[in-house]
Design a protein around this motif. Structure first.
Motif, PDB file in Angstrom:
ATOM      1  N   ALA A   1      -5.177  65.997  27.545  1.00 32.05           N
ATOM      2  CA  ALA A   1      -5.472  64.792  27.005  1.00 32.05           C
ATOM      3  C   ALA A   1      -5.569  65.104  25.337  1.00 32.05           C
ATOM      4  CB  ALA A   1      -6.815  64.438  27.553  1.00 32.05           C
TER       5      ALA A   1
ATOM      6  N   ARG B   1       1.545  67.194  26.809  1.00 36.80           N
ATOM      7  CA  ARG B   1       1.400  67.278  28.187  1.00 36.80           C
ATOM      8  C   ARG B   1       2.768  67.452  29.094  1.00 36.80           C
ATOM      9  NH1 ARG B   1      -1.333  62.509  28.912  1.00 36.80           N
ATOM     10  NH2 ARG B   1      -3.032  63.338  29.075  1.00 36.80           N
TER      11      ARG B   1
ATOM     12  N   ALA C   1     -10.973  63.252  28.587  1.00 39.52           N
ATOM     13  CA  ALA C   1      -9.535  62.781  29.449  1.00 39.52           C
ATOM     14  C   ALA C   1     -10.137  61.331  30.206  1.00 39.52           C
ATOM     15  CB  ALA C   1      -9.273  63.705  30.657  1.00 39.52           C
TER      16      ALA C   1
ATOM     17  N   GLN D   1     -10.004  58.054  22.385  1.00 37.58           N
ATOM     18  CA  GLN D   1      -9.523  59.569  22.256  1.00 37.58           C
ATOM     19  C   GLN D   1      -9.231  59.932  20.786  1.00 37.58           C
ATOM     20  OE1 GLN D   1      -6.224  59.980  25.248  1.00 37.58           O
ATOM     21  NE2 GLN D   1      -7.822  60.814  26.649  1.00 37.58           N
TER      22      GLN D   1
END
Length: 185
Positions: free
Chosen positions: A52, A62, A119, A126
């Motif tokens: 994340a 990712r 996450a 975020q």
């Protein structure tokens, strides 16, 4: 595969030695992720947080296998690691730094976001958290300095996404072999 250097990593299209079914196999971190190669050092929640964070810092981290890359690198002898932590003189074992950093991220995120780890935050949350971390402005932060964590994880994410010949190509930058050592006569 011992003694790999950053240049060899690039020339080898980012392939590292992963253990698959008891055999050492050369895969990129992204291939290792896609094939579900088990992590050796990181716990599942740590890998989830790294993915994340990596994705927030550098899109496609990712998919490029940021968690597999970091897991691989903290599992090999420190003097062989390709991590930014080595370059910036973090004291080995590097797994200790990453665990402390990820723990600080999740503890602070949980304290600020009703018990949700990093996450579990949405993309905007975020990004906001990472921006505060970058500036060392996360309330209740307990761990390695947020700005330093940002620098190291961002550098690792850049390396895994763009630090190969394919990464250079994705940016439209031709790989220049002039950085390779030449034989002198």
């Amino acid at each position: 595969m011992h003694g790999i250097e950053r240049r060899a990593f690039m020339q080898g299209a980012g392939a590292l030695a992963f253990m698959v079914g008891g055999a050492e196999v050369l895969l990129t971190p992204g291939e290792a992720r896609a094939q579900g190669v088990p992590l050796r050092s990181l716990k599942p929640d740590e890998a989830e947080t790294i993915e994340a964070l990596g994705e927030t810092l550098v899109p496609d981290a990712r998919k490029a296998g940021i968690a597999n890359f970091i897991d691989h690198q903290v599992s090999i002898p420190a003097e062989e690691a390709l991590l930014e932590a080595r370059i910036l003189n973090v004291r080995p074992p590097y797994a200790n730094f990453y665990r402390a950093a990820l723990g600080a991220v999740d503890r602070a995120s949980q304290a600020l976001n009703n018990g949700r780890g990093f996450a579990q935050l949405n993309e905007a949350e975020q990004r906001s958290f990472v921006d505060a971390m970058r500036q060392n402005k996360v309330e209740g932060w307990q761990g390695p300095a947020g700005g330093f964590v940002y620098l190291l994880l961002r550098s690792d994410a850049v390396d895994v996404v763009y630090g190969t010949m394919e990464g250079y190509a994705a940016l439209g930058i031709p790989y220049m072999p002039h950085i390779a050592p030449t034989q002198r006569w």
